[in-house]
Motif scaffolding. Structure first.
Motif, PDB file in Angstrom:
ATOM      1  N   PRO A  80       0.826  -1.208   0.000  1.00 11.12           N
ATOM      2  CA  PRO A  80       0.000   0.000   0.000  1.00 11.12           C
ATOM      3  C   PRO A  80       0.863   1.262   0.000  1.00 11.12           C
ATOM      4  O   PRO A  80       1.966   1.246   0.565  1.00 11.12           O
ATOM      5  CB  PRO A  80      -0.781  -0.086   1.316  1.00 11.12           C
ATOM      6  N   PRO A  81       0.382   2.350  -0.623  1.00 12.26           N
ATOM      7  CA  PRO A  81       1.099   3.611  -0.572  1.00 12.26           C
ATOM      8  C   PRO A  81       1.003   4.243   0.817  1.00 12.26           C
ATOM      9  O   PRO A  81       0.010   4.047   1.522  1.00 12.26           O
ATOM     10  CB  PRO A  81       0.373   4.476  -1.599  1.00 12.26           C
ATOM     11  N   VAL A  82       2.049   4.976   1.190  1.00 13.30           N
ATOM     12  CA  VAL A  82       2.046   5.715   2.452  1.00 13.30           C
ATOM     13  C   VAL A  82       1.943   7.202   2.105  1.00 13.30           C
ATOM     14  O   VAL A  82       2.751   7.724   1.339  1.00 13.30           O
ATOM     15  CB  VAL A  82       3.323   5.436   3.261  1.00 13.30           C
ATOM     16  N   VAL A  83       0.924   7.844   2.658  1.00 16.92           N
ATOM     17  CA  VAL A  83       0.548   9.190   2.231  1.00 16.92           C
ATOM     18  C   VAL A  83       0.595  10.166   3.401  1.00 16.92           C
ATOM     19  O   VAL A  83       0.140   9.839   4.498  1.00 16.92           O
ATOM     20  CB  VAL A  83      -0.888   9.163   1.648  1.00 16.92           C
ATOM     21  N   THR A  84       1.174  11.351   3.170  1.00 18.68           N
ATOM     22  CA  THR A  84       1.184  12.401   4.186  1.00 18.68           C
ATOM     23  C   THR A  84       0.428  13.612   3.659  1.00 18.68           C
ATOM     24  O   THR A  84       0.565  13.975   2.494  1.00 18.68           O
ATOM     25  CB  THR A  84       2.619  12.827   4.536  1.00 18.68           C
ATOM     26  N   ILE A  85      -0.356  14.231   4.531  1.00 16.89           N
ATOM     27  CA  ILE A  85      -1.119  15.418   4.148  1.00 16.89           C
ATOM     28  C   ILE A  85      -0.418  16.664   4.658  1.00 16.89           C
ATOM     29  O   ILE A  85      -0.063  16.746   5.835  1.00 16.89           O
ATOM     30  CB  ILE A  85      -2.556  15.332   4.710  1.00 16.89           C
ATOM     31  N   MET A  86      -0.149  17.607   3.763  1.00 16.23           N
ATOM     32  CA  MET A  86       0.515  18.849   4.150  1.00 16.23           C
ATOM     33  C   MET A  86      -0.266  20.031   3.607  1.00 16.23           C
ATOM     34  O   MET A  86      -1.072  19.879   2.698  1.00 16.23           O
ATOM     35  CB  MET A  86       1.933  18.893   3.573  1.00 16.23           C
ATOM     36  N   GLY A  87       0.023  21.212   4.138  1.00 16.13           N
ATOM     37  CA  GLY A  87      -0.640  22.398   3.620  1.00 16.13           C
ATOM     38  C   GLY A  87      -0.636  23.532   4.622  1.00 16.13           C
ATOM     39  O   GLY A  87      -0.160  23.377   5.753  1.00 16.13           O
ATOM     40  N   HIS A  88      -1.150  24.665   4.193  1.00 14.41           N
ATOM     41  CA  HIS A  88      -1.148  25.872   5.014  1.00 14.41           C
ATOM     42  C   HIS A  88      -2.102  25.727   6.209  1.00 14.41           C
ATOM     43  O   HIS A  88      -3.046  24.934   6.173  1.00 14.41           O
ATOM     44  CB  HIS A  88      -1.563  27.069   4.150  1.00 14.41           C
ATOM     45  N   VAL A 244       1.364   3.951 -10.791  1.00 14.09           N
ATOM     46  CA  VAL A 244       2.467   4.486 -11.601  1.00 14.09           C
ATOM     47  C   VAL A 244       3.794   4.316 -10.844  1.00 14.09           C
ATOM     48  O   VAL A 244       4.816   3.950 -11.422  1.00 14.09           O
ATOM     49  CB  VAL A 244       2.234   5.986 -11.922  1.00 14.09           C
ATOM     50  N   LEU A 245       3.748   4.577  -9.545  1.00 15.02           N
ATOM     51  CA  LEU A 245       4.983   4.488  -8.747  1.00 15.02           C
ATOM     52  C   LEU A 245       5.424   3.033  -8.570  1.00 15.02           C
ATOM     53  O   LEU A 245       6.568   2.762  -8.215  1.00 15.02           O
ATOM     54  CB  LEU A 245       4.776   5.129  -7.370  1.00 15.02           C
ATOM     55  N   ASP A 246       4.486   2.100  -8.792  1.00 10.77           N
ATOM     56  CA  ASP A 246       4.790   0.673  -8.727  1.00 10.77           C
ATOM     57  C   ASP A 246       5.464   0.312  -7.400  1.00 10.77           C
ATOM     58  O   ASP A 246       6.597  -0.165  -7.360  1.00 10.77           O
ATOM     59  CB  ASP A 246       5.684   0.277  -9.911  1.00 10.77           C
ATOM     60  N   LEU A 247       4.724   0.564  -6.301  1.00  8.21           N
ATOM     61  CA  LEU A 247       5.292   0.375  -4.966  1.00  8.21           C
ATOM     62  C   LEU A 247       5.263  -1.098  -4.583  1.00  8.21           C
ATOM     63  O   LEU A 247       4.211  -1.718  -4.569  1.00  8.21           O
ATOM     64  CB  LEU A 247       4.491   1.200  -3.948  1.00  8.21           C
ATOM     65  N   ARG A 248       6.426  -1.615  -4.279  1.00  7.46           N
ATOM     66  CA  ARG A 248       6.529  -3.033  -3.938  1.00  7.46           C
ATOM     67  C   ARG A 248       7.487  -3.233  -2.773  1.00  7.46           C
ATOM     68  O   ARG A 248       8.358  -2.414  -2.528  1.00  7.46           O
ATOM     69  CB  ARG A 248       7.044  -3.826  -5.138  1.00  7.46           C
ATOM     70  N   ALA A 309       1.862  -7.931  10.527  1.00  8.66           N
ATOM     71  CA  ALA A 309       1.900  -6.587   9.954  1.00  8.66           C
ATOM     72  C   ALA A 309       2.820  -6.597   8.745  1.00  8.66           C
ATOM     73  O   ALA A 309       4.040  -6.504   8.876  1.00  8.66           O
ATOM     74  CB  ALA A 309       2.376  -5.581  10.993  1.00  8.66           C
ATOM     75  N   PRO A 310       2.261  -6.730   7.539  1.00  8.96           N
ATOM     76  CA  PRO A 310       3.074  -6.730   6.321  1.00  8.96           C
ATOM     77  C   PRO A 310       3.475  -5.299   5.923  1.00  8.96           C
ATOM     78  O   PRO A 310       3.038  -4.343   6.558  1.00  8.96           O
ATOM     79  CB  PRO A 310       2.134  -7.353   5.278  1.00  8.96           C
ATOM     80  N   PRO A 311       4.299  -5.139   4.876  1.00 11.59           N
ATOM     81  CA  PRO A 311       4.778  -3.808   4.477  1.00 11.59           C
ATOM     82  C   PRO A 311       3.635  -2.829   4.229  1.00 11.59           C
ATOM     83  O   PRO A 311       2.610  -3.203   3.671  1.00 11.59           O
ATOM     84  CB  PRO A 311       5.531  -4.084   3.170  1.00 11.59           C
TER      85      PRO A 311
END
Ligand code: GTP
Ligand code: MG
Length: 370
Positions: A80-88, A244-248, A309-311
């Motif tokens: 799974p992708p790991v996502v961070t939320i940023m902003g003002h 697209v990033l093909d995360l493995r 707990a897998p990657p």
């Protein structure tokens, strides 16, 4: 000191036993048989006669190291992708996260009490999953970055449609670029009358964000953390970018990860760990910084006990002998001895480091006095 039998040493040197025994006699050894025992030092001298450059392992402490990068990542299972939320400030980061979090907790069957463990996974249809990190403590992030760890695969840049691009938006952009992490722009608060989506887009373009509407490849998604509008589109954008990033990552072998946060709770010392390679299981030994744990319990954010707990999975881990620090790398150890050994090694190293810097400090003070 370490010991080795003559037959084992002969094997290690690749010499036939009967030849080896004769040669040892030539070297001056008396009454030698295959069962004779040598000290590591003697064995090292013998090995030198055979052209080896031996190092004596006198039971010295050894550190744990991450595995080398995979030879061919394209054959590994997807993660799974790991996502961070940023902003003002006030652009709606927390509101968006809370919305996503609620849908994740609601989706978890047991639906315990949300624990806010610094990260959570959203399960989507078709077995897909996205892991979101809470806007993380700055120190932890810096520490991970300094050690070359990009914990995040994707940054969601939140821009309020009624306020457009602001200093911290640009700051976040800089961070993402420095870390070479691709972004998706979430134009938030589109439910508001004052929303000016076109202005936001042109401001983004002015700041070098190559958005799709202007022929680039950065996706923009219109959302509202208040009404939930567009949230599914956001999740879909994340999934298509991660394809697209093909995360493995490897699901087997010694596990690796990072401590996102840690604290002492009523249930004991707890640390949220994001697994990056391998799979953690209850009973495993892990080392982080100068402390270790035998994993007693692993909990999801929904309070559900996990066996594995897998990657890409964030888990709260209990069983620490001491509290690890946020930003520490987590490495699995094959057994308790190896875990303790690594910690002894690291403690010795940092004590030595402290001693050296103390000496340097004293030297500086001495010179200043002169
Ligand atoms: P900081 O953590 O202080 O940087 O703010 P933040 O980015 O986390 O923003 P937060 O989620 O706290 O939202 C700020 C304000 O905007 C709150 O009053 C929210 O209720 C409001 N808000 C957030 N998202 C939306 C939205 O989509 N529509 C509307 N109308 N209001 C929103
Ligand atoms: Mg907030």
């Amino acid at each position: 000191p370490e010991y080795i039998s003559v037959s084992n040493l002969g094997d290690a040197l690749g010499v036939k036993l009967n030849v080896f025994l004769r040669q040892l006699e030539d070297l001056g050894f008396e009454d030698i048989t295959e069962e004779s025992i040598m000290t590591g030092e003697t064995a090292a001298l013998v090995a030198q006669e055979y052209g080896f450059e031996p190092t004596v392992d006198s039971g010295e402490k050894v550190d744990l190291k991450p595995r080398p990068p995979p030879e061919d990542p394209s054959v590994l299972p997807p993660r799974p992708p790991v996502v961070t939320i940023m902003g003002h400030v006030d652009h709606g980061k927390t509101t968006l996260l809370d919305y996503l979090r609620k849908s994740s907790v609601a989706a978890s069957e047991h639906g315990g009490i949300t624990q806010h463990i610094g990260a959570f996974s959203v399960k989507l249809s078709a077995g897909k999953q996205i892991t979101f990190l809470d806007t993380p403590g700055h120190a932890a992030f810096l520490s991970m970055r300094q050690r070359g760890a990009n914990v995040t695969d994707i940054v969601i840049l939140v821009v309020a449609a009624d306020d457009s691009v602001k200093p911290q938006t640009i700051e976040a952009l800089k961070h993402a670029r420095a870390a070479k992490v691709p972004i998706i722009v979430a134009i938030n608060k589109v439910d508001k009358e004052e929303a000016r989506v076109d202005l936001v887009k042109s401001d983004l373009a002015k700041n070098g964000v190559e958005i799709e509407d202007y022929g680039g490849d950065v996706q923009t998604v219109l959302v509202s953390g208040r009404t939930g509008q567009g949230m599914q589109d956001l999740e879909e954008s994340i999934l298509s970018l991660s394809e697209v990033l093909d995360l493995r990552a490897e699901e087997d072998g010694m596990a690796e990860g990072w401590v996102l946060e840690s604290s002492v709770k009523s249930i004991g010392r707890a640390a949220t760990v994001l697994v990056k390679r391998g799979t953690l299981r209850r009973g495993d030994y892990i080392v982080a910084g100068e402390v270790f744990a035998k994993i007693r319990v692993m909990l999801s954010e929904g309070g559900v006990e996990l066996e594995e707990a897998p990657p890409g999975t964030p888990v709260e881990i209990l069983g620490w002998r001491d509290l690890p620090d946020a930003g520490d790398q987590v490495l699995q150890a094959p057994d308790e001895d190896k875990a303790k050994n690594a910690i002894d090694y690291r403690r010795e190293l940092s004590e030595r480091g402290e001693a050296v810097s103390q000496m340097a400090q004293q030297e500086l003070e001495r010179r200043e006095r002169e």
